[in-house]
Write an enzyme that holds these catalytic residues in place. Structure first.
Site, PDB file in Angstrom:
ATOM      1  N   ARG A 194      34.441  12.366   3.304  1.00 60.18           N
ATOM      2  CA  ARG A 194      33.190  11.675   2.990  1.00 60.18           C
ATOM      3  C   ARG A 194      31.996  12.589   3.239  1.00 60.18           C
ATOM      4  NH1 ARG A 194      29.518   8.524   5.795  1.00 60.18           N
ATOM      5  NH2 ARG A 194      30.655   8.863   7.729  1.00 60.18           N
ATOM      6  N   ASN A 195      32.176  13.596   4.094  1.00 64.32           N
ATOM      7  CA  ASN A 195      31.097  14.506   4.463  1.00 64.32           C
ATOM      8  C   ASN A 195      31.364  15.901   3.913  1.00 64.32           C
ATOM      9  OD1 ASN A 195      29.375  12.806   6.057  1.00 64.32           O
ATOM     10  ND2 ASN A 195      31.025  12.731   7.561  1.00 64.32           N
TER      11      ASN A 195
END
Length: 235
Positions: A194-195
């Protein structure tokens, strides 16, 4: 490829050619339901085989197996039901065995549902078994509790694929497999993030690559929190 699709079959529900033209002409005269963004992406996932071996929205028996035992059928692991919820008024206007046009959140007719079942499900139980909580502060629980009371099941024929930001990276399972094959990869490590990829991620990937031919990076895109790093920066 030597790697079998989940459930043994790579599904493709996107209509093409004459079948697509006929379905589009038919869809305009069918009863119509508008779905939200989440359901629209579920339709796209079914269409492209992302949810293989599903060919449509789950019925009551399949949903019960997933919630109680975490499998679809014949021992195929599955943990979250793929469901289409509607209001009672919408459900009452539809007949089992009929076809229903599905309009997405952008106003496009995207699919035809072959309605095989209408059923109800306790929303609190659904939230508890999927998220292990019924706390309304959990965004997944809040969404689940907001769903209509009736669920529609049946196969779908899809008229239009979903286009998204960074569409050039939005590969279907068919396309990722073709990319693996073109590179001669037999064993692939996949990393979902997600990052932005940071040094600890990089280390894990390099260790995995010692016994793999290639790396598939899968960045999660979509709804974010206010303090999340923007999608374009992550990409």
């Amino acid at each position: 490829m030597s790697i079998a699709p989940h459930g043994g079959e790579l599904v493709d529900r996107l209509l093409k050619g004459e079948a697509l033209a006929n379905a589009k002409a038919k869809a305009v005269s069918l009863p119509r339901i508008t779905v939200d963004t989440y359901a629209a992406f579920d339709i796209d996932g079914i269409a492209k085989g992302i949810f293989s071996p599903l060919t449509g929205f789950m019925g009551s028996a399949e949903t019960r197996r997933v919630l109680d035992a975490m499998y679809l059928r014949d021992g195929i692991p599955w943990t979250i039901p793929i469901l289409l919820a509607v209001s009672r008024e919408e459900a009452d206007g539809l007949s089992i065995g009929s076809k229903v046009a599905l309009q997405d959140d952008e106003g496009d007719l995207v699919a035809i549902l072959h309605l095989s079942e209408k059923f109800e499900l306790d929303h609190a139980e659904l939230a508890e078994k999927v998220y292990l909580t019924t706390d309304i502060k959990h965004p997944g629980v809040a969404y689940t509790m907001s769903l209509g009371p009736v669920f529609l099941a049946g196969d779908i024929d899809v008229l239009k694929a979903r286009s998204i930001e960074f569409q050039e990276y939005n590969l279907t399972p068919h396309e990722t497999r073709a990319a693996f094959e073109a590179r001669g990869w037999k064993r692939i490590v996949a990393f979902q993030t997600r990052n932005p990829v940071h040094r600890a991620h990089e280390y894990l990937q390099k260790v995995a690559m010692e016994v793999c031919d290639g790396l598939l990076l899968h960045p999660l895109m979509g709804t974010t929190k206010s303090d999340d790093i923007p999608g374009d920066v992550r990409m």
